[in-house]
Structures are given as structure tokens and as C-alpha cells.
Design an enzyme around this catalytic site. Structure first.
Site, PDB file in Angstrom:
ATOM      1  N   THR A  63       0.956  -1.564  -0.077  1.00 40.54           N
ATOM      2  CA  THR A  63       0.122  -0.074  -0.190  1.00 40.54           C
ATOM      3  C   THR A  63       0.675   1.620   0.196  1.00 40.54           C
ATOM      4  O   THR A  63       0.608   2.844  -0.676  1.00 40.54           O
ATOM      5  CB  THR A  63      -0.733   0.605   1.509  1.00 40.54           C
ATOM      6  OG1 THR A  63      -2.050  -1.215   1.131  1.00 40.54           O
ATOM      7  CG2 THR A  63      -1.436   1.041   1.362  1.00 40.54           C
TER       8      THR A  63
ATOM      9  N   SER B 172       0.781  -7.478  -1.550  1.00 37.96           N
ATOM     10  CA  SER B 172       1.880  -8.246  -0.580  1.00 37.96           C
ATOM     11  C   SER B 172       0.711  -9.669  -0.786  1.00 37.96           C
ATOM     12  O   SER B 172       1.140 -10.780  -0.171  1.00 37.96           O
ATOM     13  CB  SER B 172       2.120  -8.062   0.974  1.00 37.96           C
ATOM     14  OG  SER B 172       1.382  -8.013   2.076  1.00 37.96           O
ATOM     15  N   SER B 173      -0.042  -9.579  -0.526  1.00 37.36           N
ATOM     16  CA  SER B 173      -1.255 -10.575  -1.130  1.00 37.36           C
ATOM     17  C   SER B 173      -0.459 -11.810  -2.454  1.00 37.36           C
ATOM     18  O   SER B 173      -0.584 -13.273  -2.104  1.00 37.36           O
ATOM     19  CB  SER B 173      -2.708 -10.250  -1.553  1.00 37.36           C
ATOM     20  OG  SER B 173      -2.794 -10.286  -2.915  1.00 37.36           O
TER      21      SER B 173
ATOM     22  N   ASP C 240      -0.139  -7.567   4.134  1.00 34.36           N
ATOM     23  CA  ASP C 240      -1.169  -8.293   4.583  1.00 34.36           C
ATOM     24  C   ASP C 240       0.158  -9.760   4.946  1.00 34.36           C
ATOM     25  O   ASP C 240      -0.377 -10.338   5.539  1.00 34.36           O
ATOM     26  CB  ASP C 240      -1.540  -8.588   3.349  1.00 34.36           C
ATOM     27  CG  ASP C 240      -3.059  -7.463   3.167  1.00 34.36           C
ATOM     28  OD1 ASP C 240      -3.381  -6.996   3.552  1.00 34.36           O
ATOM     29  OD2 ASP C 240      -3.419  -7.715   1.706  1.00 34.36           O
TER      30      ASP C 240
ATOM     31  N   THR D 248       2.130  -9.871  14.465  1.00 31.64           N
ATOM     32  CA  THR D 248       1.084 -10.741  12.581  1.00 31.64           C
ATOM     33  C   THR D 248       1.013  -9.473  13.453  1.00 31.64           C
ATOM     34  O   THR D 248       0.199  -8.851  13.491  1.00 31.64           O
ATOM     35  CB  THR D 248       1.027 -11.908  13.984  1.00 31.64           C
ATOM     36  OG1 THR D 248      -0.182 -12.431  12.858  1.00 31.64           O
ATOM     37  CG2 THR D 248      -0.022 -11.195  14.917  1.00 31.64           C
TER      38      THR D 248
ATOM     39  N   GLN E  69      -5.213 -21.974  18.322  1.00 32.01           N
ATOM     40  CA  GLN E  69      -6.414 -20.882  16.867  1.00 32.01           C
ATOM     41  C   GLN E  69      -6.247 -19.506  17.886  1.00 32.01           C
ATOM     42  O   GLN E  69      -5.947 -18.819  17.890  1.00 32.01           O
ATOM     43  CB  GLN E  69      -7.674 -21.196  16.994  1.00 32.01           C
ATOM     44  CG  GLN E  69      -7.361 -21.993  16.255  1.00 32.01           C
ATOM     45  CD  GLN E  69      -8.879 -22.943  16.353  1.00 32.01           C
ATOM     46  OE1 GLN E  69      -9.869 -22.424  16.582  1.00 32.01           O
ATOM     47  NE2 GLN E  69      -8.585 -24.249  15.390  1.00 32.01           N
TER      48      GLN E  69
HETATM   49  N1  ASN Z   1      -3.361  -4.793   0.791  1.00 28.55           N
HETATM   50  C1  ASN Z   1      -1.897  -4.534   0.997  1.00 28.55           C
HETATM   51  C2  ASN Z   1      -0.441  -5.036   0.972  1.00 28.55           C
HETATM   52  O1  ASN Z   1      -0.380  -6.157   1.627  1.00 28.55           O
HETATM   53  C3  ASN Z   1      -2.159  -4.359   2.182  1.00 28.55           C
HETATM   54  C4  ASN Z   1      -1.047  -2.935   2.459  1.00 28.55           C
HETATM   55  O2  ASN Z   1      -0.089  -2.496   2.687  1.00 28.55           O
HETATM   56  N2  ASN Z   1      -1.547  -2.237   3.765  1.00 28.55           N
HETATM   57  O3  ASN Z   1       0.110  -5.005   0.019  1.00 28.55           O
END
Ligand code: ASN
Length: 340
Positions: free
Chosen positions: A16, A59-60, A93, A162, A274
Site C-alpha cells: 500500500t 503483498s497478497s 498483508d 502478526t 488458534q
Molecule cells: N494489500 C496491501 C498489501 O499487503 C495492504 C497494505 O500494505 N497495507 O500489499
């Protein structure tokens, strides 16, 4: 006498921080990080900063190949002897996965490696990314020689961190280990808890070329059909079962037989809780004890990110299953609290 200017290498993976909103508001990568000094010119006052863009992705979309690519560049940079520290810009992420993976891929680190990112892009006015970037550069210059995540004023051990919030600036937590550092008016580093150099393993003869596919991670829910798990097991080399509390879940006879067979034919099974805060203790209750009697180990107080990436790195090193099982309950990079 003027002080020697210190140097920080910034490796950008995206996230982001480097995005801008498309029409309609959806955020997408937009080459912002290649032009870091335009957005944060004061970076030059802190250190000699060099920026390299390795990836510019959400990053997903990050894969184990990207972890190895980054680890390789960090290893090279250590050998260049030009840098006092390294900052990695990364989406939030999966930041904790990449940071954990790096801590296991590079156990004999010689420089601080500090991950950071933003909950809002650098290119918007009310951004957290600017402060995070500045704090990360300061951490890379003055922090302990560890893989860290600097976010919202705290420097956390990377393999203990985390993601805990989607919309707050306090994006990361470290449920089972105190922060290594805090940036208030002044910096406060807790150097006594840094992972001791003397405890760093020397088993790695270099970086693995690649990593295996991740283990299957399965959270148990009350009433889950055992057949789903039995079916899934046949295609795995390893499974991490996320059980309740101290590590309890039902193991009916059919599942017990199947797990036994899986382990006898070379599969690896571990239990995670969990619950994020606290440690797995399979001996605490009878259901956990029944799991332990199958030779299955718990991951103590490791995060999911640490457990998955550690297992992948140990597998990539070609260790025997017995060795992997024993190393999973020992701390290699400060990722777990060992039994006394
Ligand atoms: N979707 C974004 C990522 O992980 C979330 C972020 O960076 N805040 O790339």
C-alpha cells in the site's frame, strides 16, 4: 570532526505504501517507491539511502520465490560491506510471513533488516507510511542485528509479529514477545532481549535454491467432517492443525489411524493453537495428550507465519523428519519460547 555518514539500503517489494487510488478508489501499485525521495526528502538527512525496487506488488501476491529473491539480495548486500542496515518496504498483508522467512533463511545475519509499510499510501496526505519509513531507517541504523518489523512506533521481532488490524495504524502485534524497541520522544531499545549472536545456528551452508510448497494449515472447528481432513492429507508432505486452547481437538479412531499412517510414510504433523497469546501444551488436557501420544509436536508460542516458514526452510535444508521435529520446538531465531 564530522561524523561519518551511515548508509542504508532500501529494498522495495511494494504494498500500500507505494500505491495510489485508481478511479473508484481501489488502490494499485503506481511506481511511487521508485521515487522515494520525492515523497520523503528528509530521508537524506538520516543516512545515505539507496533504493532498489525488487517488486512492486500487493503483498497478497507474494510467493515463497519472492522470499528467496529478497533473502539473496540481503545476503549479497551484507557482503558488499557498504551498508549499516537494510530496510524492506512491503505490503502489510503478508509482511510477517516474509519477515519470518528471512529470519530462518538468514540465521547468521550481520546487519539489522527492518520491514515496514503503510496502512495508507505514502502519496496521500494523512499517511502513516512516512513515519513508518523514517522509524524503519532509524531502526536499521541503531537497532539490534535482527529481522524486525517497524510499525506505528514499535520495532517488533519479525518472526514474533502478526498483522492484527485492518484499519488501525497499529497494524502489527507481537502476542508472545515484548517489542525490541519503541520510538517515543527518544528511542528506547530493549537490547537485553535481542536474540544472542552466540545462539545463532550455523547449520546452513548457504541459502536454499528454492522452498517447498507450504504445509497445509487447517483450523479445526467444532463438528468439522474428519473426512475432509483425511482426504486432504493424502496430497501433503506436512500439515499444521490449528487446535483449540492448549492444543486440544477431537481425534476419533479413523483420524488417529490416518495420522499414524501419514507420519509413518514420511509426513510431518504439528499442532498450533488458534489462540494467539500463550503456548501450546499438549500434556495439559487429555485430548492434547492423545495427540502427543501419536508423536505429534506442538509449535509452542510460534505465530502461524513463523511456524509455516520455519517448517519450509527446515524442509528445504534436506533435514530428516526427526531433526525437523526436534528443531521445530527449539528456537532458531528467537521465534519461540523454549520449555525450561
Ligand atoms: N494489500 C496491501 C498489501 O499487503 C495492504 C497494505 O500494505 N497495507 O500489499
Amino acid at each position: 570532526m564530522t561524523e561519518k555518514k551511515r548508509n542504508v539500503l532500501v529494498l522495495s517489494m511494494g504494498g500500500t505504501m507505494g500505491m495510489r487510488p485508481l478511479e473508484g478508489g481501489t488502490l494499485a501499485p503506481d511506481a511511487v517507491l521508485a521515487d522515494l525521495f520525492h515523497w520523503v526528502p528528509e530521508l537524506r538527512n538520516l543516512a545515505g539511502v539507496n533504493v532498489e525496487v525488487l517488486q512492486d506488488i500487493d503483498s497478497s501476491q507474494m510467493l515463497p520465490e519472492h522470499w528467496v529473491q529478497l533473502a539473496r539480495r540481503v545476503e549479497e548486500a551484507q557482503n558488499e560491506h557498504l551498508w549499516d542496515g537494510i530496510v524492506v518496504l512491503h505490503g502489510t498483508d503478508t509482511m510477517a510471513y516474509t519477515a519470518s522467512a528471512l529470519s530462518f533463511l538468514l540465521p547468521a545475519l550481520t546487519l539489522p533488516v527492518v520491514f515496514t509499510g503503510g496502512q495508507r499510501p505514502l502519496a496521500v496526505t494523512r499517511t502513516d507510511a512516512r513515519g513508518n519509513l523514517i522509524g524503519a531507517v532509524e531502526s536499521a541504523l541503531d537497532g539490534p542485528v535482527e529481522v524486525m518489523i517497524y510499525f506505528n512506533n514499535y520495532a517488533l521481532r519479525g518472526n514474533r509479529a502478526t498483522k492484527v488490524a485492518i484499519s488501525d495504524f497499529e497494524g502489527f502485534g507481537s502476542p508472545n514477545f515484548p517489542p525490541l524497541g519503541h520510538a517515543g520522544i527518544d528511542w528506547d531499545w530493549n537490547r537485553d532481549i535481542a536474540w544472542p549472536i552466540a545462539r545463532r545456528p550455523s547449520i546452513w551452508q548457504g541459502l536454499p535454491e528454492s522452498l517447498p510448497t507450504p504445509p497445509l494449515v487447517l483450523p479445526w472447528v467444532p463438528g468439522l467432517e474428519v473426512h475432509n481432513l483425511i482426504q486432504a492429507l493424502s496430497k501433503q508432505w506436512s500439515i499444521i492443525l490449528e487446535a483449540f486452547g492448549t492444543g486440544n481437538m477431537p481425534i476419533p479412531g479413523e483420524l488417529r489411524d490416518c495420522l499414524k499412517e501419514f507420519i509413518e510414510s514420511g509426513g510431518l504433523v504439528f499442532i498450533k493453537s488458534q489462540v494467539n497469546r500463550g503456548s501450546v501444551a499438549l500434556g495439559a488436557y487429555a485430548p492434547g495428550m492423545a495427540i502427543r501420544e501419536l508423536g505429534i509436536r506442538g509449535g509452542r508460542d510460534m505465530t502461524r507465519e513463523a511456524m509455516v516458514t520455519k517448517l519450509m526452510v527446515l524442509k528445504a535444508l534436506g533435514l530428516t523428519n526427526d531433526k525437523i521435529r526436534s528443531m521445530m520446538v527449539r528456537s532458531l531465531a528467537g521465534e519461540l519460547t523454549e520449555a525450561h
